[in-house]
Motif scaffolding. Structure first.
Motif, mmCIF file in Angstrom:
data_model
loop_
_atom_site.group_PDB
_atom_site.id
_atom_site.type_symbol
_atom_site.label_atom_id
_atom_site.label_comp_id
_atom_site.label_asym_id
_atom_site.label_seq_id
_atom_site.Cartn_x
_atom_site.Cartn_y
_atom_site.Cartn_z
ATOM 1 N N ASN A 134 38.988 -16.086 -28.837
ATOM 2 C CA ASN A 134 38.585 -17.404 -29.615
ATOM 3 C C ASN A 134 37.781 -18.207 -28.488
ATOM 4 O O ASN A 134 36.918 -18.766 -28.513
ATOM 5 N N LYS A 135 38.455 -18.204 -27.294
ATOM 6 C CA LYS A 135 37.883 -19.171 -26.286
ATOM 7 C C LYS A 135 36.651 -18.571 -25.471
ATOM 8 O O LYS A 135 35.740 -19.187 -25.261
ATOM 9 N N ALA A 136 36.707 -17.011 -25.583
ATOM 10 C CA ALA A 136 35.492 -16.309 -25.079
ATOM 11 C C ALA A 136 34.482 -16.615 -25.874
ATOM 12 O O ALA A 136 33.307 -16.975 -25.520
ATOM 13 N N VAL A 137 34.694 -16.529 -27.333
ATOM 14 C CA VAL A 137 33.389 -16.997 -28.116
ATOM 15 C C VAL A 137 33.043 -18.409 -27.946
ATOM 16 O O VAL A 137 31.932 -18.322 -28.020
ATOM 17 N N GLU A 138 33.801 -19.114 -28.120
ATOM 18 C CA GLU A 138 33.642 -20.520 -27.792
ATOM 19 C C GLU A 138 32.831 -20.938 -26.531
ATOM 20 O O GLU A 138 31.696 -21.579 -26.584
ATOM 21 N N ALA A 139 33.332 -20.242 -25.262
ATOM 22 C CA ALA A 139 32.361 -20.408 -24.208
ATOM 23 C C ALA A 139 31.083 -19.787 -24.335
ATOM 24 O O ALA A 139 29.990 -20.493 -23.739
ATOM 25 N N TYR A 140 31.050 -18.688 -24.933
ATOM 26 C CA TYR A 140 29.770 -18.017 -25.210
ATOM 27 C C TYR A 140 28.763 -18.896 -25.994
ATOM 28 O O TYR A 140 27.657 -19.198 -25.568
ATOM 29 N N GLN A 141 29.379 -19.444 -26.802
ATOM 30 C CA GLN A 141 28.396 -20.352 -27.928
ATOM 31 C C GLN A 141 28.153 -21.465 -27.103
ATOM 32 O O GLN A 141 26.884 -22.198 -27.384
ATOM 33 N N GLU A 142 28.891 -22.170 -26.293
ATOM 34 C CA GLU A 142 28.732 -23.334 -25.431
ATOM 35 C C GLU A 142 27.618 -23.214 -24.492
ATOM 36 O O GLU A 142 26.798 -23.643 -24.243
ATOM 37 N N VAL A 143 27.630 -21.960 -24.020
ATOM 38 C CA VAL A 143 26.333 -21.444 -23.018
ATOM 39 C C VAL A 143 25.161 -21.238 -23.933
ATOM 40 O O VAL A 143 24.167 -21.550 -23.161
ATOM 41 N N MET A 144 25.134 -20.698 -24.920
ATOM 42 C CA MET A 144 23.940 -20.610 -25.680
ATOM 43 C C MET A 144 23.332 -21.970 -26.140
ATOM 44 O O MET A 144 22.248 -22.010 -26.378
ATOM 45 N N ARG A 145 24.214 -22.984 -26.377
ATOM 46 C CA ARG A 145 23.630 -24.139 -26.695
ATOM 47 C C ARG A 145 23.222 -24.945 -25.556
ATOM 48 O O ARG A 145 22.417 -25.968 -25.680
#
Length: 101
Positions: free
Chosen positions: A87-98
């Motif tokens: 969940n944290k890895a997906v959240e970090a990926y989404q944050e980088v994409m934003r």
């Protein structure tokens, strides 16, 4: 306490920025993918051990109840930790994409 004796023990800026040889441990194929695969295999192994212990207890074979419960809790905690890391890895990926470039 005077600052000068403390500063004299720090490494010089030129020695910090100089290229130092990379340790051999970094040259090996120990990358994140291998680490992740080993972690998932460990979670899977704990799940299988828990299932075996539960089935042995259900069949009436000689196994203590506390061993069954410990195996189940180990498997549960490792699975919860793996899910939180995912969940944290997906959240970090989404944050980088934003992020705007």
């Amino acid at each position: 306490m005077p600052i000068n004796p403390i500063i004299s023990h720090l490494p010089a800026a030129s020695s910090v920025n100089s290229k130092q040889p990379v340790p051999e441990s970094f040259n090996k194929a120990n990358n994140f993918g291998d680490y992740l695969q080993n972690a998932i295999q460990e979670v899977n192994k704990l799940q299988i051990q828990s299932d075996k212990a539960t089935s042995m207890f259900a069949e009436g074979k000689k196994i203590n109840l506390h061993d069954v419960m410990i195996a189940g809790q180990k498997a549960s905690i490792s699975m919860q930790a793996a899910l939180e890391i995912r969940n944290k890895a997906v959240e970090a990926y989404q944050e980088v994409m934003r992020m705007q470039v």
